[in-house]
Design a protein around this motif. Sequence first.
Motif, PDB file in Angstrom:
ATOM      1  N   LEU A 103       0.855  -1.180   0.000  1.00  0.00           N
ATOM      2  CA  LEU A 103       0.000   0.000   0.000  1.00  0.00           C
ATOM      3  C   LEU A 103       0.894   1.233   0.000  1.00  0.00           C
ATOM      4  N   SER A 104       0.871   1.951  -1.109  1.00  0.00           N
ATOM      5  CA  SER A 104       1.744   3.112  -1.244  1.00  0.00           C
ATOM      6  C   SER A 104       1.179   4.060  -2.288  1.00  0.00           C
ATOM      7  N   ARG A 105       1.004   5.308  -1.903  1.00  0.00           N
ATOM      8  CA  ARG A 105       0.571   6.305  -2.880  1.00  0.00           C
ATOM      9  C   ARG A 105       1.693   6.596  -3.876  1.00  0.00           C
ATOM     10  N   GLN A 106       2.934   6.527  -3.399  1.00  0.00           N
ATOM     11  CA  GLN A 106       4.075   6.851  -4.250  1.00  0.00           C
ATOM     12  C   GLN A 106       4.397   5.754  -5.259  1.00  0.00           C
ATOM     13  N   LEU A 107       4.190   4.504  -4.888  1.00  0.00           N
ATOM     14  CA  LEU A 107       4.556   3.395  -5.770  1.00  0.00           C
ATOM     15  C   LEU A 107       3.391   2.869  -6.608  1.00  0.00           C
TER      16      LEU A 107
END
Length: 121
Positions: free
Chosen positions: A16-20
Amino acid sequence: MLTFKEWPYDRPVLVLSRQLADTPVPEALKGKVQFSRHTPKDVLNDLAAQNVQRVYLDGGQVIQSFLREGLVADIVITTVPVLLGSGKPLFGSLSRDINLTLLSSRSFPSGLVQSHYRLMS
């Protein structure tokens, strides 16, 4: 994860990652790792649709986000026998106290103590 010579997990991993989230999964990890920017509730709904019944959460901010939405049933806390002089709170700021019921506890020769709790609503 990009530095692993071999993938150590036998189950799929959802990062869970907004950046990835828009990053392509490296070829060696396709079918083993997925990236997502979904909310905790949406993640659990998606996994339930895939017949997933238990989820292991890791990472302070991830755990905090699931706790804030009331989506954690059980929690295992491992205590390391070191008193820190400073640091960040383990669970960050929560809008309310969360009562826990101890289900089990075990100690290891290294001094680690692992306690399994059920969260009370």
